[in-house]
Design an enzyme around this catalytic site. Sequence first.
Site, PDB file in Angstrom:
ATOM      1  N   ASN A   1       0.804  -1.238   0.000  1.00  0.00           N
ATOM      2  CA  ASN A   1       0.000   0.000   0.000  1.00  0.00           C
ATOM      3  C   ASN A   1       0.830   1.277   0.000  1.00  0.00           C
ATOM      4  O   ASN A   1       0.421   2.282  -0.551  1.00  0.00           O
ATOM      5  CB  ASN A   1      -1.009  -0.007   1.161  1.00  0.00           C
ATOM      6  CG  ASN A   1      -0.368  -0.171   2.513  1.00  0.00           C
ATOM      7  OD1 ASN A   1       0.784  -0.594   2.624  1.00  0.00           O
ATOM      8  ND2 ASN A   1      -1.102   0.148   3.556  1.00  0.00           N
TER       9      ASN A   1
ATOM     10  N   GLY B   1       2.705  -5.767   7.359  1.00  0.00           N
ATOM     11  CA  GLY B   1       1.804  -6.580   6.551  1.00  0.00           C
ATOM     12  C   GLY B   1       0.672  -7.107   7.409  1.00  0.00           C
ATOM     13  O   GLY B   1       0.349  -6.526   8.457  1.00  0.00           O
TER      14      GLY B   1
ATOM     15  N   THR C   1      -1.678  -9.514   9.879  1.00  0.00           N
ATOM     16  CA  THR C   1      -1.467 -10.193  11.160  1.00  0.00           C
ATOM     17  C   THR C   1      -1.153 -11.677  10.937  1.00  0.00           C
ATOM     18  O   THR C   1      -0.278 -12.238  11.599  1.00  0.00           O
ATOM     19  CB  THR C   1      -2.717 -10.007  12.047  1.00  0.00           C
ATOM     20  OG1 THR C   1      -2.844  -8.607  12.316  1.00  0.00           O
ATOM     21  CG2 THR C   1      -2.612 -10.768  13.353  1.00  0.00           C
TER      22      THR C   1
ATOM     23  N   THR D   1       0.400 -13.131   8.432  1.00  0.00           N
ATOM     24  CA  THR D   1       1.807 -13.309   8.024  1.00  0.00           C
ATOM     25  C   THR D   1       2.737 -12.973   9.185  1.00  0.00           C
ATOM     26  O   THR D   1       3.764 -13.634   9.379  1.00  0.00           O
ATOM     27  CB  THR D   1       2.128 -12.424   6.794  1.00  0.00           C
ATOM     28  OG1 THR D   1       1.182 -12.711   5.773  1.00  0.00           O
ATOM     29  CG2 THR D   1       3.518 -12.681   6.259  1.00  0.00           C
TER      30      THR D   1
ATOM     31  N   GLU E   1       7.753   1.825  15.086  1.00  0.00           N
ATOM     32  CA  GLU E   1       8.640   2.554  14.179  1.00  0.00           C
ATOM     33  C   GLU E   1       8.467   4.031  14.476  1.00  0.00           C
ATOM     34  O   GLU E   1       7.446   4.453  15.007  1.00  0.00           O
ATOM     35  CB  GLU E   1       8.275   2.263  12.726  1.00  0.00           C
ATOM     36  CG  GLU E   1       8.536   0.832  12.339  1.00  0.00           C
ATOM     37  CD  GLU E   1       8.467   0.583  10.843  1.00  0.00           C
ATOM     38  OE1 GLU E   1       7.991   1.460  10.100  1.00  0.00           O
ATOM     39  OE2 GLU E   1       8.888  -0.507  10.432  1.00  0.00           O
TER      40      GLU E   1
HETATM   41  P1  NAD Z   1       0.856  -9.701   3.575  1.00  0.00           P
HETATM   42  O1  NAD Z   1       1.047 -10.097   4.991  1.00  0.00           O
HETATM   43  O2  NAD Z   1       0.103 -10.598   2.688  1.00  0.00           O
HETATM   44  O3  NAD Z   1       2.282  -9.479   2.854  1.00  0.00           O
HETATM   45  C1  NAD Z   1       3.231  -8.572   3.348  1.00  0.00           C
HETATM   46  C2  NAD Z   1       4.612  -9.012   2.906  1.00  0.00           C
HETATM   47  O4  NAD Z   1       4.957 -10.243   3.528  1.00  0.00           O
HETATM   48  C3  NAD Z   1       4.777  -9.231   1.414  1.00  0.00           C
HETATM   49  O5  NAD Z   1       6.037  -8.707   1.015  1.00  0.00           O
HETATM   50  C4  NAD Z   1       4.755 -10.741   1.290  1.00  0.00           C
HETATM   51  O6  NAD Z   1       5.454 -11.221   0.153  1.00  0.00           O
HETATM   52  C5  NAD Z   1       5.466 -11.155   2.559  1.00  0.00           C
HETATM   53  N1  NAD Z   1       5.183 -12.502   3.042  1.00  0.00           N
HETATM   54  C6  NAD Z   1       4.053 -13.236   2.853  1.00  0.00           C
HETATM   55  N2  NAD Z   1       4.170 -14.419   3.508  1.00  0.00           N
HETATM   56  C7  NAD Z   1       5.373 -14.412   4.127  1.00  0.00           C
HETATM   57  C8  NAD Z   1       6.049 -15.346   4.986  1.00  0.00           C
HETATM   58  N3  NAD Z   1       5.503 -16.508   5.332  1.00  0.00           N
HETATM   59  N4  NAD Z   1       7.263 -15.017   5.448  1.00  0.00           N
HETATM   60  C9  NAD Z   1       7.824 -13.820   5.140  1.00  0.00           C
HETATM   61  N5  NAD Z   1       7.236 -12.912   4.330  1.00  0.00           N
HETATM   62  C10 NAD Z   1       6.017 -13.204   3.840  1.00  0.00           C
HETATM   63  O7  NAD Z   1       0.192  -8.249   3.655  1.00  0.00           O
HETATM   64  P2  NAD Z   1      -0.310  -7.315   2.446  1.00  0.00           P
HETATM   65  O8  NAD Z   1      -1.548  -7.900   1.862  1.00  0.00           O
HETATM   66  O9  NAD Z   1       0.842  -7.034   1.555  1.00  0.00           O
HETATM   67  O10 NAD Z   1      -0.675  -5.968   3.225  1.00  0.00           O
HETATM   68  C11 NAD Z   1      -1.926  -5.715   3.779  1.00  0.00           C
HETATM   69  C12 NAD Z   1      -1.900  -5.866   5.281  1.00  0.00           C
HETATM   70  O11 NAD Z   1      -0.835  -5.102   5.821  1.00  0.00           O
HETATM   71  C13 NAD Z   1      -3.156  -5.320   5.956  1.00  0.00           C
HETATM   72  O12 NAD Z   1      -3.577  -6.199   6.965  1.00  0.00           O
HETATM   73  C14 NAD Z   1      -2.698  -4.017   6.581  1.00  0.00           C
HETATM   74  O13 NAD Z   1      -3.453  -3.573   7.676  1.00  0.00           O
HETATM   75  C15 NAD Z   1      -1.284  -4.342   6.931  1.00  0.00           C
HETATM   76  N6  NAD Z   1      -0.495  -3.107   7.051  1.00  0.00           N
HETATM   77  C16 NAD Z   1      -0.080  -2.726   8.292  1.00  0.00           C
HETATM   78  C17 NAD Z   1       0.634  -1.556   8.449  1.00  0.00           C
HETATM   79  C18 NAD Z   1       1.104  -1.122   9.816  1.00  0.00           C
HETATM   80  O14 NAD Z   1       1.979  -0.256   9.871  1.00  0.00           O
HETATM   81  N7  NAD Z   1       0.585  -1.658  10.895  1.00  0.00           N
HETATM   82  C19 NAD Z   1       0.921  -0.768   7.331  1.00  0.00           C
HETATM   83  C20 NAD Z   1       0.482  -1.193   6.086  1.00  0.00           C
HETATM   84  C21 NAD Z   1      -0.222  -2.376   5.953  1.00  0.00           C
END
Ligand code: NAD
Length: 486
Positions: A161, A235, A237, A239, A467
């Site tokens: 995002n 990312g 929760t 993951t 962060e």
């Molecule tokens: P995601 O968890 O699907 O993926 C995030 C990253 O993790 C990607 O680069 C992906 O390739 C990697 N990944 C996936 N599986 C993995 C594993 N087993 N081991 C290591 N890496 C792995 O999330 P998304 O769909 O990309 O993002 C959306 C989510 O992120 C939403 O839930 C959102 O709320 C959250 N988010 C949180 C913040 C925050 O600061 N709290 C900021 C932005 C997004």
Amino acid sequence: MGSIGPYSDAGGAFNPFKGYFNSIDGTLRPTKETRHGTNPATLETLPEVPVATEKEDQAAVSAGQRAFKSWSQKPWSTRRDAVLSFADAIETHAQGLAELLTMEQGKPTSLATGEVSYTLNWMRGMAKIEFIDEMRTTKQGFKVIIRYVPLGLTVGILPWNYPVAQLCQKMLQAVLTGNTIIIKPSPFTPYCGLKLGELAQRCFPPGVVQVLSGDNLLGPMLTGHPDIKKISFTGSTATGKHIMQNAAKTLKRVTLELGGNDPAIVCKDVDVDVVAPQIASLAFYNSGQVCLAIKRVYVHASIYDSFKSVVVRHVNGLKVGNGREDGVALGPVQNQMQYDKVSGFLSAAEKEGWTVVAGGVSTKQPGTGYFIQPAVIDRPPDDSSIVTEEPFGPIMPLLAWTDKDDVISRANDTPMGLGASVWSKNLDEARSIAEKLEAGSVWLNAHLALDVSVPFGGHKESGIGCEGGIEGLKAFCNIQSLYLSS
Ligand code: NAD
């Protein structure tokens, strides 16, 4: 490549729209296999990007470990100057990077430009923080220096995002404090990340900042690597839990910035004509794809109907379309998976009989992007999925409340705890509610307003650690208590 000094284009012409390579040990490297992303507004195929395998993973780990030996010994001022030169490099290419961001992520041009300038402010602001050792004296007469020492080679894993801001935030906190870092952008949005990696090679010594693009296998490969000392992950929760499990094998440090389901509590004394559009804009910012977007709105019953009609009027006036077009407020959602997820909530609305008072219509035709009209759901049940789950898309439930304690417990009735806000003219009353909310960032009469000096992180299943601010820098360090004998 790789020298520390003021940024110049001496490394050769930089073209954001062409040539995407991993940055490993100061060089740009292709891979045997490639893959590509998709423009979410047009569904056009974007250029090929690398797919890092174990070979690239190991090369980057070795280079990062080597670089750590000298980078960790550089004075703060040298590391800060390299970071500032990287910020200058981004500024030089800000327009191209913002266009690339719209192309890969879908956000409107104004938001893409805003993300780049937010990132620059953030980097330059963080670089000004005074981060020094602390001194204490013990009862036994020792002078103790509390030293913040770098961890070693770290890894940043990103969602899709905010590909520019998130990469720079993780990178900066790691390298300012003397660590080296490998960044893995999301496979959905690798383009800006790879180009930022390319620019970083002109500002940092080889191996200090490396960027690897890959498929779903790369994340687990990095988080499981025994020579990596910390994972900074943003990312979902789900993951985050996998990452923590993998990191536990070698007790890697983790910072987890995870999902949210932010409530906004609106009291009866607000100016509805001002606050309702503000809240709707915050809920639908970046098409709702913000961890800290407002995701549930609790409005006092006495103003509920007028609040709802102002929200509906405002939302119906938001233009949805290709982020490159003038006047577009909401771009497409970023990918097919996200489109299906939001569509699932819209189908649930039909099936469960929730009242949809605005939008909720997919405008996706064959050959067009992942566009969804922003949707407002009128008082769905508290236990409905649109209230209990994070949609991460342009859909928002409006709920009514009458009793203060009850609305606080409804707002807290979630495993998430990222952000929350209270809206009222009575600041004492608003604060008394805010202090009872279980979330890492809580605002009065605002939401999503972050500042470089203030830490940001989640409570409960929204994360671990933080962060930003001096706390974000400390999160990339081990503490060493050095007892000096007198
Ligand atoms: P995601 O968890 O699907 O993926 C995030 C990253 O993790 C990607 O680069 C992906 O390739 C990697 N990944 C996936 N599986 C993995 C594993 N087993 N081991 C290591 N890496 C792995 O999330 P998304 O769909 O990309 O993002 C959306 C989510 O992120 C939403 O839930 C959102 O709320 C959250 N988010 C949180 C913040 C925050 O600061 N709290 C900021 C932005 C997004």
